[in-house]
Scaffold this motif. Structure first.
Motif, mmCIF file in Angstrom:
data_model
loop_
_atom_site.group_PDB
_atom_site.id
_atom_site.type_symbol
_atom_site.label_atom_id
_atom_site.label_comp_id
_atom_site.label_asym_id
_atom_site.label_seq_id
_atom_site.Cartn_x
_atom_site.Cartn_y
_atom_site.Cartn_z
ATOM 1 N N LEU A 123 0.774 -1.258 -0.131
ATOM 2 C CA LEU A 123 0.024 0.122 -0.214
ATOM 3 C C LEU A 123 0.837 1.284 0.102
ATOM 4 C CD1 LEU A 123 -3.164 -0.854 2.142
ATOM 5 C CD2 LEU A 123 -3.049 -0.389 -0.174
ATOM 6 N N THR A 124 2.260 1.045 0.740
ATOM 7 C CA THR A 124 2.816 2.516 0.602
ATOM 8 C C THR A 124 3.318 2.451 -1.220
ATOM 9 O OG1 THR A 124 3.607 1.947 2.713
ATOM 10 C CG2 THR A 124 5.015 3.373 1.112
ATOM 11 N N GLY A 125 3.748 1.602 -1.588
ATOM 12 C CA GLY A 125 4.015 1.585 -3.037
ATOM 13 C C GLY A 125 2.988 2.120 -3.776
ATOM 14 N N TYR A 126 1.573 1.642 -3.563
ATOM 15 C CA TYR A 126 0.469 1.822 -4.250
ATOM 16 C C TYR A 126 0.127 3.562 -4.120
ATOM 17 C CZ TYR A 126 -4.181 1.088 -6.246
ATOM 18 O OH TYR A 126 -5.476 1.091 -7.092
ATOM 19 N N ALA A 144 -8.783 12.044 -2.969
ATOM 20 C CA ALA A 144 -7.492 12.337 -3.583
ATOM 21 C C ALA A 144 -6.678 13.213 -2.825
ATOM 22 C CB ALA A 144 -7.626 12.529 -5.075
ATOM 23 N N ARG A 145 -7.178 14.317 -2.122
ATOM 24 C CA ARG A 145 -6.386 15.277 -1.562
ATOM 25 C C ARG A 145 -5.886 14.888 -0.265
ATOM 26 N NH1 ARG A 145 -10.648 18.653 -3.639
ATOM 27 N NH2 ARG A 145 -9.829 19.898 -5.293
ATOM 28 N N ARG A 146 -6.448 13.801 0.282
ATOM 29 C CA ARG A 146 -6.173 13.337 1.781
ATOM 30 C C ARG A 146 -5.435 11.978 1.902
ATOM 31 N NH1 ARG A 146 -10.715 10.619 4.531
ATOM 32 N NH2 ARG A 146 -12.592 10.722 2.877
ATOM 33 N N VAL A 147 -5.095 11.449 0.485
ATOM 34 C CA VAL A 147 -4.546 10.229 0.370
ATOM 35 C C VAL A 147 -3.234 9.848 1.474
ATOM 36 C CG1 VAL A 147 -2.899 8.802 -1.063
ATOM 37 C CG2 VAL A 147 -4.953 9.746 -1.833
ATOM 38 N N ALA A 148 -2.313 10.881 1.885
ATOM 39 C CA ALA A 148 -1.344 10.674 2.648
ATOM 40 C C ALA A 148 -2.154 10.456 4.094
ATOM 41 C CB ALA A 148 -0.610 11.900 2.673
ATOM 42 N N ASP A 149 -3.070 11.130 4.386
ATOM 43 C CA ASP A 149 -3.654 11.163 5.681
ATOM 44 C C ASP A 149 -4.562 9.839 5.895
ATOM 45 O OD1 ASP A 149 -2.825 13.642 6.519
ATOM 46 O OD2 ASP A 149 -4.673 14.712 6.018
ATOM 47 N N VAL A 150 -5.104 9.209 4.907
ATOM 48 C CA VAL A 150 -5.751 7.873 4.872
ATOM 49 C C VAL A 150 -4.575 6.863 5.084
ATOM 50 C CG1 VAL A 150 -7.064 6.381 3.584
ATOM 51 C CG2 VAL A 150 -7.707 8.590 3.552
ATOM 52 N N HIS A 151 -3.521 7.223 4.307
ATOM 53 C CA HIS A 151 -2.384 5.989 4.480
ATOM 54 C C HIS A 151 -1.817 5.972 5.968
ATOM 55 C CE1 HIS A 151 1.601 4.468 4.051
ATOM 56 N NE2 HIS A 151 1.031 3.474 3.334
ATOM 57 N N LEU A 181 -11.404 -1.032 6.096
ATOM 58 C CA LEU A 181 -12.134 -0.234 5.469
ATOM 59 C C LEU A 181 -10.918 0.970 4.896
ATOM 60 C CD1 LEU A 181 -15.365 0.135 7.574
ATOM 61 C CD2 LEU A 181 -15.102 -0.987 5.378
ATOM 62 N N THR A 182 -10.123 1.082 5.844
ATOM 63 C CA THR A 182 -9.069 2.322 5.408
ATOM 64 C C THR A 182 -8.264 2.057 4.358
ATOM 65 O OG1 THR A 182 -8.813 3.099 7.874
ATOM 66 C CG2 THR A 182 -6.999 3.659 6.227
ATOM 67 N N ALA A 183 -7.775 0.729 4.257
ATOM 68 C CA ALA A 183 -7.158 0.200 3.142
ATOM 69 C C ALA A 183 -8.216 0.313 1.882
ATOM 70 C CB ALA A 183 -6.803 -1.165 3.372
ATOM 71 N N ALA A 184 -9.316 -0.304 2.038
ATOM 72 C CA ALA A 184 -10.351 -0.191 0.673
ATOM 73 C C ALA A 184 -10.392 1.295 0.287
ATOM 74 C CB ALA A 184 -11.657 -0.616 1.019
ATOM 75 N N LEU A 185 -10.333 2.340 1.004
ATOM 76 C CA LEU A 185 -10.507 3.792 0.729
ATOM 77 C C LEU A 185 -9.278 4.090 -0.044
ATOM 78 C CD1 LEU A 185 -11.828 5.857 3.745
ATOM 79 C CD2 LEU A 185 -13.060 5.315 1.577
ATOM 80 N N LEU A 186 -7.965 3.482 0.439
ATOM 81 C CA LEU A 186 -6.658 3.917 -0.259
ATOM 82 C C LEU A 186 -6.774 3.144 -1.562
ATOM 83 C CD1 LEU A 186 -4.045 5.647 0.373
ATOM 84 C CD2 LEU A 186 -3.310 3.426 1.064
ATOM 85 N N ARG A 187 -7.270 1.812 -1.745
ATOM 86 C CA ARG A 187 -6.923 1.099 -2.543
ATOM 87 C C ARG A 187 -7.976 1.323 -4.159
ATOM 88 N NH1 ARG A 187 -6.729 -1.314 -6.587
ATOM 89 N NH2 ARG A 187 -6.191 -3.834 -6.987
ATOM 90 N N TYR A 188 -9.094 1.465 -3.622
ATOM 91 C CA TYR A 188 -10.225 1.622 -4.665
ATOM 92 C C TYR A 188 -10.439 2.934 -5.252
ATOM 93 C CZ TYR A 188 -10.303 -3.594 -3.839
ATOM 94 O OH TYR A 188 -9.959 -4.944 -3.487
ATOM 95 N N PRO A 189 -11.160 3.581 -4.463
ATOM 96 C CA PRO A 189 -12.125 4.643 -5.317
ATOM 97 C C PRO A 189 -11.415 5.520 -6.207
ATOM 98 C CG PRO A 189 -12.663 4.793 -2.954
ATOM 99 C CD PRO A 189 -11.380 3.704 -3.242
#
Length: 371
Positions: A178-181, A221-228, A325-333
């Motif tokens: 997920l970091t690479g993603y 998209a703007r908060r990807v870093a925070d989600v990760h 759920l957090t990983a899904a937000l990062l991985r999919y939308p």
């Protein structure tokens, strides 16, 4: 008997089969090859072929069923129009031979009850960074995938993750999937495109079902870093990486068992990551309804936690559920939005796929609101 996958000679196949079957007098009488019906999306997979061998020795004739998977360096399978610098970068960071290395590393000895790897018959190296992996055909059933299958698979994947702690695989850029993603798929591609007004002027993004997602998707998209960053408390565990129902074969001869295939994305990931392809994979690919996911999550997260606990790894179900759920937000939308369709003609089929993707994205976004 010519044209075997990977350019293998029939005599070499015969020698492999002799070793695999333990029948030193085996002869190959006939070979039939046919492409395996499967949509190949990875640039590291050149071909998948189902091979049926008629063989005999002094004890009689036998039919042996195999699958040959031809693996290759990413540069061979990337689109020819891709810029050279991008091609070179992807060729360097994608571990193209990972699946072959994992399946011959002894991982089969770590599989928990009800889960196993495909039987490896042979591995043949070719020039130009290519390998052909020969495996026994699992002969899977074609009956519909069920919620009970999902729960059993979730338990097995939890046990497998715990059993693989301490094993090593090829390093992944960024240290874990997920970091690479976050850096590659999101940071270098999806996020800049989604935040560009020109993207939303494209006909596919002007479809009402897609356009209505703009504010939420761009906000994400703007908060990807925070989600990760929210995933930091979860331990990194060895993950298969892509255990979709399509990669969990149910062999006809052994009911209740799964053969876990396609190990090309294995590596460290936050605990529970393997539940994403298991639970979301059918909806993401369009082979299952998006509305099946919430109920599957409710059943599969505790099952995965039980699998971890059975192997001595305790993780509270609530923490695991929040992490999934957090990983899904990062991985999919962001990456599921119809960005890749923008290079295709705007046909009825493309618009239908864009609407389908929008429905999937809507479902994932709604999970955050209901958590």
């Amino acid at each position: 008997m010519t044209g075997l996958p990977g350019g293998l000679a029939t005599d070499a196949l015969r020698d492999d089969l002799r070793r695999w079957t333990g029948r030193p007098a085996l002869t190959v009488d006939a070979v039939d090859c046919a492409p395996l019906p499967h949509r190949i999306s990875a640039p590291t997979t050149r071909a998948l072929t189902r091979v049926r061998v008629t063989a005999s020795d002094g004890t009689g004739t036998q039919e042996l069923r195999l699958v040959a998977k031809e693996l290759q360096a990413a540069r061979h399978g990337l689109p020819p129009e891709m810029p050279d610098d991008v091609r070179a970068h992807l060729d360097a960071v994608i571990p193209w031979r990972l699946e072959a290395d994992v399946l011959t590393s002894g991982v089969d000895a770590l599989m928990p009850p009800g889960l196993r790897t495909p039987d490896v018959v042979a591995l043949h190296e070719q020039d130009g960074d290519r390998i052909t992996l020969w495996m026994a055909d699992a002969d899977p059933v074609g009956t519909p995938w069920t919620p009970a299958d999902t729960v059993r698979a979730a338990t097995g994947l939890g046990r497998l993750a715990a059993r693989r702690i301490g094993t090593t695989t090829a390093p992944i850029p960024g240290g874990d999937f997920l970091t690479g993603y976050r850096d590659e798929q999101l940071g270098a591609w999806a996020v800049p495109w989604l935040l560009d007004d020109a993207t939303w002027a494209h006909p596919l993004f002007r479809l009402p079902e897609v356009a209505v997602l703009r504010e939420e998707v761009c906000g994400l998209a703007r908060r990807v870093a925070d989600v990760h960053a929210r995933l930091a408390p979860l331990p990194l565990l060895p993950a298969h990486g892509d255990p979709t129902p399509m990669n969990l074969l149910r062999p006809r001869s052994r009911p209740g068992e799964f053969v876990l295939i396609d190990w090309g994305m294995t590596g460290p990931a936050p605990a529970g990551f393997d539940l994403l392809p298991l639970l979301f994979g059918r909806a993401e690919s369009g082979t299952g309804p998006a509305d099946e996911v919430p109920a599957l999550l409710e059943a599969a997260v505790p099952a995965y936690a039980e699998g971890l606990a059975a192997e001595g790894v305790e993780l509270p179900v609530g923490e695991l559920a929040a992490g999934v759920l957090t990983a899904a937000l990062l991985r999919y939308p962001c990456t599921t939005m119809p960005l890749s369709l923008m290079t295709e003609p705007v046909t009825d089929g493309a618009m239908a796929r864009a609407r389908e993707r929008a429905a999937f994205v809507r479902m994932v976004l709604d999970l955050e609101h209901t958590a």
